[in-house]
Design an enzyme around this catalytic site. Structure first.
Site, mmCIF file in Angstrom:
data_model
loop_
_atom_site.group_PDB
_atom_site.id
_atom_site.type_symbol
_atom_site.label_atom_id
_atom_site.label_comp_id
_atom_site.label_asym_id
_atom_site.label_seq_id
_atom_site.Cartn_x
_atom_site.Cartn_y
_atom_site.Cartn_z
ATOM 1 N N SER A 149 54.483 -108.088 -22.940
ATOM 2 C CA SER A 149 53.885 -107.383 -24.067
ATOM 3 C C SER A 149 52.525 -106.883 -23.609
ATOM 4 O O SER A 149 52.388 -106.439 -22.465
ATOM 5 C CB SER A 149 53.794 -108.315 -25.277
ATOM 6 O OG SER A 149 53.451 -107.604 -26.439
ATOM 7 N N HIS A 201 57.351 -105.049 -25.495
ATOM 8 C CA HIS A 201 57.145 -104.734 -26.907
ATOM 9 C C HIS A 201 56.609 -103.307 -27.024
ATOM 10 O O HIS A 201 55.524 -103.012 -26.522
ATOM 11 C CB HIS A 201 56.150 -105.706 -27.539
ATOM 12 C CG HIS A 201 56.669 -107.097 -27.627
ATOM 13 N ND1 HIS A 201 55.842 -108.183 -27.747
ATOM 14 C CD2 HIS A 201 57.931 -107.595 -27.626
ATOM 15 C CE1 HIS A 201 56.577 -109.287 -27.825
ATOM 16 N NE2 HIS A 201 57.844 -108.947 -27.734
ATOM 17 N N ASP A 220 56.612 -114.776 -28.446
ATOM 18 C CA ASP A 220 57.927 -114.267 -28.073
ATOM 19 C C ASP A 220 58.220 -114.598 -26.608
ATOM 20 O O ASP A 220 57.367 -114.436 -25.741
ATOM 21 C CB ASP A 220 57.983 -112.752 -28.291
ATOM 22 C CG ASP A 220 59.397 -112.210 -28.317
ATOM 23 O OD1 ASP A 220 60.346 -113.005 -28.505
ATOM 24 O OD2 ASP A 220 59.554 -110.985 -28.170
#
Length: 188
Positions: free
Chosen positions: A13, A40, A133
């Site tokens: 991310s 992401h 995540d």
């Protein structure tokens, strides 16, 4: 190319893009594994990531598409706005269910589904990011006998994701950026 017997997953991310580019630059020209990258990205803001990386790396960078067979020597990117799953027949599945860890695509969703299908032939790498995540997905990769690699939090631009994964992992390899690049140089 034939269906991939081995799969390498890269999840990241915020702060992970530069490391991902360095990893992909170090991959040998021909590999039997498939590489799947999930970053992401917000579907509201289109990017040309795959196109620009194809030009930079001088090899095709593909968007993972629904029902496409996962082939060796390919590098796939998860599409923004969809969860990416690996099906038992070694194809991709795209899903628009609710975000997981505030993300769609979710790293956990990909890691979990790929771990169940590829078991010991699955390697998952988790990089820089600002939420949790990927931590549960790393744990599932380990549960099914796969290899887990976590970026050293000291090398991550944002260390929330690596730190979270380290606390849930039972046996991850925590590697510095240079060690990660060396690992990718040796992929077969």
């Amino acid at each position: 190319m034939a269906q991939a017997e081995d799969i390498i997953l890269i999840g990241g991310s915020a702060g992970s893009y530069g490391v991902i580019v360095n990893m992909l630059e170090s991959i040998p020209a021909k590999i039997s594994s498939a590489i799947i990258v999930i970053i992401h990205r917000n579907a509201k803001y289109p990017t040309q990531m795959e196109k620009s990386l194809t030009l930079k790396l001088k090899r095709p960078i593909l968007s993972a598409e629904d029902k496409v067979t996962i082939e060796g020597n390919n590098i796939y990117f998860a599409s923004p706005g969809y969860h990416l799953l690996v099906e038992p027949d070694h194809t991709f599945s795209l899903d628009i269910s609710d975000p997981v860890n505030f993300s769609r695509p979710s790293i956990d969703v990909l890691f979990e589904s790929a771990a169940e299908v590829y078991t010991t032939r699955c390697t998952a790498l988790l990089l820089s990011g600002a939420n949790n995540d990927g931590a549960y997905g790393i744990k599932r990769v380990e549960f099914f006998g796969g290899t887990s690699i976590i970026q050293d939090p000291n090398d991550a631009l944002i260390n929330t994701m690596p730190n979270s994964a380290i606390t849930t992992s039972s046996k991850a390899n925590v590697l510095k950026n240079k060690e990660i690049i060396n690992y990718f140089c040796s992929i077969k």
